[in-house]
Write a protein that holds these residues in place. Structure first.
Motif, short mmCIF file in Angstrom:
data_model
loop_
_atom_site.label_atom_id
_atom_site.label_comp_id
_atom_site.label_asym_id
_atom_site.label_seq_id
_atom_site.Cartn_x
_atom_site.Cartn_y
_atom_site.Cartn_z
N ASP A 139 42.24 42.21 43.20
CA ASP A 139 40.79 41.83 44.04
C ASP A 139 40.73 40.40 44.21
O ASP A 139 41.77 39.40 43.57
CB ASP A 139 39.73 42.43 43.23
N TRP A 140 39.59 39.85 44.80
CA TRP A 140 39.57 38.26 45.02
C TRP A 140 38.19 38.01 45.45
O TRP A 140 37.41 39.00 45.74
CB TRP A 140 40.40 37.99 46.37
N GLY A 141 37.77 36.85 45.23
CA GLY A 141 36.29 36.46 45.45
C GLY A 141 36.27 34.93 45.72
O GLY A 141 36.81 34.28 45.15
N ILE A 142 35.33 34.51 46.80
CA ILE A 142 34.88 32.91 46.64
C ILE A 142 33.37 33.15 45.89
O ILE A 142 32.71 33.88 46.47
CB ILE A 142 34.82 32.55 47.97
N SER A 143 33.00 32.47 45.20
CA SER A 143 31.88 32.22 44.26
C SER A 143 31.21 30.82 44.25
O SER A 143 32.13 29.99 44.51
CB SER A 143 31.90 33.18 43.13
N MET A 144 30.19 30.81 43.51
CA MET A 144 29.59 29.58 43.11
C MET A 144 29.15 29.57 41.65
O MET A 144 28.55 30.62 40.99
CB MET A 144 28.38 29.11 43.91
N GLY A 145 29.84 28.87 40.88
CA GLY A 145 29.56 28.70 39.42
C GLY A 145 29.33 27.37 38.62
O GLY A 145 30.06 26.54 39.26
N GLY A 146 28.06 27.07 38.58
CA GLY A 146 27.76 25.63 38.10
C GLY A 146 27.56 24.78 39.31
O GLY A 146 27.64 23.48 39.08
N GLY A 147 27.25 25.40 40.48
CA GLY A 147 27.34 24.69 41.54
C GLY A 147 28.64 24.19 42.31
O GLY A 147 28.54 23.63 43.37
N LYS A 148 29.51 24.77 41.51
CA LYS A 148 30.85 24.62 42.14
C LYS A 148 31.40 25.72 42.88
O LYS A 148 30.98 26.92 42.71
CB LYS A 148 31.88 24.16 41.12
N ILE A 149 32.30 25.56 43.80
CA ILE A 149 33.14 26.60 44.50
C ILE A 149 34.35 26.87 43.68
O ILE A 149 35.14 26.20 43.43
CB ILE A 149 33.33 26.08 46.03
N SER A 150 34.50 28.37 43.75
CA SER A 150 35.29 28.89 42.90
C SER A 150 36.18 29.90 43.80
O SER A 150 35.68 30.50 44.57
CB SER A 150 35.00 29.65 41.73
N TRP A 151 37.58 30.15 43.80
CA TRP A 151 38.35 31.11 44.13
C TRP A 151 38.86 31.79 42.94
O TRP A 151 39.14 31.31 42.14
CB TRP A 151 39.63 30.59 44.81
N GLY A 152 38.75 33.21 42.90
CA GLY A 152 39.00 34.16 41.90
C GLY A 152 39.68 35.09 42.33
O GLY A 152 39.78 35.77 43.45
N SER A 153 40.57 35.78 41.30
CA SER A 153 41.41 36.65 41.96
C SER A 153 41.90 37.39 40.47
O SER A 153 42.11 36.93 39.48
CB SER A 153 42.66 36.47 42.77
N GLY A 154 42.37 38.83 40.71
CA GLY A 154 43.10 39.55 39.63
C GLY A 154 44.31 40.06 40.23
O GLY A 154 44.65 39.79 41.18
N SER A 155 44.97 40.82 39.42
CA SER A 155 46.49 41.08 39.53
C SER A 155 46.94 42.29 38.84
O SER A 155 46.43 42.46 37.69
CB SER A 155 47.30 39.77 39.26
N THR A 156 47.76 43.27 39.56
CA THR A 156 48.26 44.28 38.83
C THR A 156 49.81 43.84 38.36
O THR A 156 50.38 44.99 37.90
CB THR A 156 48.45 45.36 39.90
N CYS A 157 50.13 42.66 38.44
CA CYS A 157 51.46 42.32 38.24
C CYS A 157 51.34 41.95 36.72
O CYS A 157 50.93 41.29 35.97
CB CYS A 157 51.73 40.81 38.89
N THR A 158 52.48 42.79 36.04
CA THR A 158 52.69 42.76 34.74
C THR A 158 53.24 41.50 34.06
O THR A 158 53.30 41.39 32.82
CB THR A 158 53.38 44.09 34.05
#
Length: 325
Positions: free
Chosen positions: A184-203
């Motif tokens: 999955d993935w997402g662009i978000s705001m945390g502590g006023g900063k811009i974040s890119w986040g992602s998960g992975s199925t890659c073991t």
């Protein structure tokens, strides 16, 4: 605008006047028998580019949501389910649906509050101040899975604290989070900063295994500066897909974060591979009706390729005057 006149005719007169967003052109042509003039009046309806300058870069522009288009005003829509019309090449398949909730119950006409302010028209994306769940937001079908670039015109004073690698706990700008080890993935705001986040199925991605007990491989990276100052900003996040193959090359993607035409973060060793989210993605939600965002959003752009630094700057310059910047 072009005016084509048959070579056999002669132009005796040409005049034009402007009335609002209409140009009225009068052309006097000498007729073939040369004894009288033929007068043509034409009305040309023009898009008001001074009010709503178009985005500069259109190559690969799959998603183009712009609140300046008055058709998006819920007051101009007759259906109970309000939409934000997509003007990108992805077409109406990617129109965004407005959702309005009271805790977990969909309420009212399912519209998101809209402020008509000329070039600065915007939607009011909101979350519940107590639960932090999304209350007023949009959702649409995921259009991009590989290389991607996202742009968002916004202003926000959201003060949700940064959640680190648990990016889905930040205030969600756009994206979709699913539980467990998911691409999955997402662009978000945390502590006023811009974040890119992602998960992975890659073991093979043990570097980012968290301790949440669900074997997820969540990873969050953040801009250097904060942007929850209540001013208009143009955010662009680009994400290369990397060269993942099976359980190798798990973290060779790259992410860049730009704000107001300036680079504010380059990150390598990012979770790679196609994003496999098949459910909806959200504007102002992580896709699961939680981790909402408090912001005014005027436009969202989604590209199926990586924008260059020059293209990001051109987009910023093409629309900044709308917001007095």
């Amino acid at each position: 605008f072009p005016v084509t006149i048959k070579a056999a005719n002669k132009v005796n007169s040409f005049s034009g006047t402007i009335q609002g967003n209409v140009i009225i052109v009068k052309i006097g042509l000498q007729s073939s028998n040369a004894r009288e003039d033929e007068i043509y009046n034409e009305r040309f309806f023009l898009k008001n580019y001074d009010k709503c300058p178009p985005i500069a870069i259109t190559s690969g522009l799959i998603i183009n949501f712009d609140a300046c288009d008055e058709a998006n005003d819920p007051n101009n829509q007759t259906d109970a389910q309000k939409v934000w019309y997509n003007k990108g090449t992805g077409g109406s398949n990617y129109n965004a649906t407005a959702v309005r909730r009271n805790n977990t119950t969909i309420t009212g006409s399912q519209s998101v509050d809209y402020t008509a302010d000329g070039s600065k028209s915007f939607f009011q994306i909101r979350k519940n101040t107590n639960t932090l769940n999304a209350e007023k937001y949009f959702k649409f079908t995921p259009p991009l899975r590989s290389n991607m670039s996202w742009g968002v015109w916004f202003k926000s004073t959201d003060n949700r604290a940064s959640q680190g690698n648990y990016w889905y706990g930040n205030s969600s700008i756009i994206g979709h989070e699913e539980g467990g080890a998911i691409d999955d993935w997402g662009i978000s705001m945390g502590g006023g900063k811009i974040s890119w986040g992602s998960g992975s199925t890659c073991t093979g991605n043990s570097r980012f295994i968290n301790t949440g007990g669900d074997n997820s491989t969540d990873q969050g990276v953040y801009s250097s500066n904060t942007y929850n100052d209540g001013n208009w900003h143009y955010l662009v996040v680009t994400r290369t897909n990397g060269n993942r193959s099976g359980n190798t090359g798990c973290t060779n993607a790259e992410v860049k974060i730009y704000v107001d035409g300036n680079l504010d973060g380059t990150f390598s060793n990012i979770n790679s591979g196609n994003r496999t989210v098949t459910n909806v993605i959200g504007i102002g939600t992580g896709g699961s009706e939680y981790t909402g965002w408090n912001a005014d959003v005027a436009a969202v752009h989604g590209y199926n390729r990586i924008l260059s630094a020059d293209e990001v700057t051109r987009n910023w310059n093409s629309q900044r005057s709308r917001f007095g910047l």
